[in-house]
Design an enzyme around this catalytic site. Structure first.
Site, PDB file in Angstrom:
ATOM      1  N   ASN A   1     -15.955 -19.643  -8.547  1.00  0.00           N
ATOM      2  CA  ASN A   1     -16.497 -18.570  -9.288  1.00  0.00           C
ATOM      3  C   ASN A   1     -16.629 -19.171 -10.644  1.00  0.00           C
ATOM      4  O   ASN A   1     -15.740 -19.763 -11.066  1.00  0.00           O
ATOM      5  CB  ASN A   1     -14.912 -17.574  -9.440  1.00  0.00           C
TER       6      ASN A   1
ATOM      7  N   LYS B   1     -17.478 -17.631 -13.236  1.00  0.00           N
ATOM      8  CA  LYS B   1     -17.202 -17.109 -14.527  1.00  0.00           C
ATOM      9  C   LYS B   1     -18.418 -16.885 -15.531  1.00  0.00           C
ATOM     10  O   LYS B   1     -19.469 -16.716 -15.036  1.00  0.00           O
ATOM     11  CB  LYS B   1     -15.975 -17.427 -15.341  1.00  0.00           C
TER      12      LYS B   1
ATOM     13  N   HIS C   1     -10.719  -9.046 -10.559  1.00  0.00           N
ATOM     14  CA  HIS C   1     -10.100 -10.505 -11.094  1.00  0.00           C
ATOM     15  C   HIS C   1      -9.229 -10.181 -12.302  1.00  0.00           C
ATOM     16  O   HIS C   1      -9.480  -9.143 -13.194  1.00  0.00           O
ATOM     17  CB  HIS C   1     -11.348 -11.403 -11.674  1.00  0.00           C
TER      18      HIS C   1
ATOM     19  N   GLU D   1      -9.074 -11.550 -14.976  1.00  0.00           N
ATOM     20  CA  GLU D   1      -9.760 -11.353 -16.370  1.00  0.00           C
ATOM     21  C   GLU D   1     -10.312  -9.931 -16.654  1.00  0.00           C
ATOM     22  O   GLU D   1     -10.321  -9.609 -17.593  1.00  0.00           O
ATOM     23  CB  GLU D   1     -10.712 -12.638 -16.523  1.00  0.00           C
TER      24      GLU D   1
HETATM   25  C1  PEP Z   1      -9.989 -18.024 -10.981  1.00  0.00           C
HETATM   26  O1  PEP Z   1     -10.128 -17.523 -12.291  1.00  0.00           O
HETATM   27  O2  PEP Z   1     -10.017 -17.045 -10.170  1.00  0.00           O
HETATM   28  C2  PEP Z   1      -9.374 -19.298 -10.883  1.00  0.00           C
HETATM   29  C3  PEP Z   1      -8.770 -19.406  -9.762  1.00  0.00           C
HETATM   30  O3  PEP Z   1      -9.765 -20.019 -11.945  1.00  0.00           O
HETATM   31  P1  PEP Z   1      -8.977 -21.583 -12.074  1.00  0.00           P
HETATM   32  O4  PEP Z   1      -9.530 -22.303 -10.409  1.00  0.00           O
HETATM   33  O5  PEP Z   1      -9.719 -22.486 -13.104  1.00  0.00           O
HETATM   34  O6  PEP Z   1      -7.607 -21.565 -11.923  1.00  0.00           O
END
Ligand code: PEP
Length: 256
Positions: A10, A12, A97, A99
Site C-alpha cells: 500500500n 499511500k 483503512h 487513515e
Molecule cells: C498500512 O498502512 O496499512 C500499513 C500496514 O503500514 P505500515 O506497514 O507502514 O505499518
C-alpha cells in the site's frame, strides 16, 4: 497457512506515475524470472493507476486503488467511483483503512456502502479493520474488530466472499515499527474467520483471506506467515522500496 500468501503493498500518498513505472518494472522482471509462489498486489495512488494497469496487463500482478466512493457517478466533486475503477481495469480496492477512518471520518456504515459498490462493480476488496491503542487498553479490541467486520460485510452475498480479504491492522502498530504479538495476530485472524462463518455458514470464510498489517518487514515476516490463520500481509512503508518489497515476496514465496 494453506492458501498462497497474498502480499499487498500500500503506497499511500507516495510515488508519481514515473516512479510507479520504474518500481513496477522491477517487480515484473522479478516475477517473470522467479515465478514466486505467492500473489502480489500493489495499491497505488489514483494518478498511478493507468500506468500500473497498462504495465502489468499480461502479468499476474494485481493493481488496486486505496479508496473509492459508493455512488456510481454524479455531483461528488473530487471522488472516484468503483465503476470508474472497474472501467479502467483496476483489480481491487482497499477500503476502510484506518487513515481513511481517522483523517476522513469514514464510518463503518460508509465503508459498507463502498464495499457493496466495489463488489457490484466486479472489484476485489481489501477491508481493513483494527483497534486503537485506547480500545486495546480497555480490552475491547475483539468487540471492535468483530463489529467492524460485521458492518463491512452487511448485505454482501456469500458468493462474493472469494472477492474479499480482511486485513487485521491494529492502529497503534501501523508505522510504529512494532507488530502485535504473534499469538494475538493469530487469535484475531481466527476470530475474523469465525465471525464470518457465523454471519454466513460454517466454512464460508474458507474462500476469503485474512491478512495482517502493521509494521510488517522482512525481519518479522516469517513469524507472521508461519501462523495458520494468516493468509498474507498488507504492507505500508516496507512496500515503497522495490528491493525491500522484492525481498518480502521472495521470502513469502519460499515460505509456502
Ligand atoms: C498500512 O498502512 O496499512 C500499513 C500496514 O503500514 P505500515 O506497514 O507502514 O505499518
Amino acid at each position: 497457512m494453506l492458501k498462497k500468501p497474498l502480499i499487498i503493498g500500500n503506497w499511500k500518498m507516495n510515488k508519481t506515475p514515473e516512479e510507479s513505472d520504474d518500481f513496477l518494472q522491477k517487480v515484473l522482471d522479478y516475477e517473470a524470472e522467479a515465478k514466486p509462489n505467492c500473489e502480489i498486489a500493489v495499491s497505488v495512488p489514483f494518478i498511478c493507476l493507468s500506468t500500473c494497469i497498462d504495465k502489468s496487463k499480461s502479468s499476474p500482478i494485481k493493481i488496486g486503488a486505496q479508496n473509492c466512493y459508493f455512488e456510481e457517478n454524479g455531483a461528488f466533486t473530487g471522488e472516484i467511483s468503483a465503476s470508474m475503477l472497474s472501467r479502467i481495469g483496476a483489480d481491487f480496492v482497499i477500503l476502510g483503512h484506518s487513515e481513511r477512518r481517522r483523517y476522513f471520518s469514514e464510518t463503518s456504515e460508509i465503508i459498507n456502502l463502498k464495499v457493496r459498490s466495489a463488489i457490484k462493480n466486479g472489484l476485489d476488496v481489501v477491508i481493513c479493520v483494527g483497534e486503537s491503542l485506547s480500545e486495546k487498553e480497555k480490552l475491547i479490541a475483539d468487540e471492535i474488530i468483530l463489529m467492524q467486520t460485521k458492518i463491512a460485510l452487511f448485505g454482501v452475498d456469500i458468493n462474493s466472499l472469494s472477492k474479499v480479504s480482511i486485513a487485521y491492522e491494529p492502529l497503534w502498530a501501523i508505522g510504529s515499527g512494532d507488530i502485535e504479538k504473534i499469538e494475538k495476530i493469530n487469535e484475531m485472524c481466527e476470530k475474523i474467520h469465525r465471525v464470518v462463518d457465523q454471519i454466513y455458514n460454517k466454512g464460508a470464510s474458507a474462500t476469503m483471506k485474512v491478512l495482517y498489517g502493521g509494521s510488517v518487514n522482512i525481519k518479522n515476516l516469517s513469524k507472521i506467515l508461519s501462523k495458520a490463520n494468516t493468509d498474507g500481509v498488507l504492507i505500508g512503508s516496507a512496500s515503497l522500496v522495490s528491493d525491500e518489497f522484492l525481498k518480502i515476496i521472495e521470502f513469502a514465496s519460499k515460505h509456502t
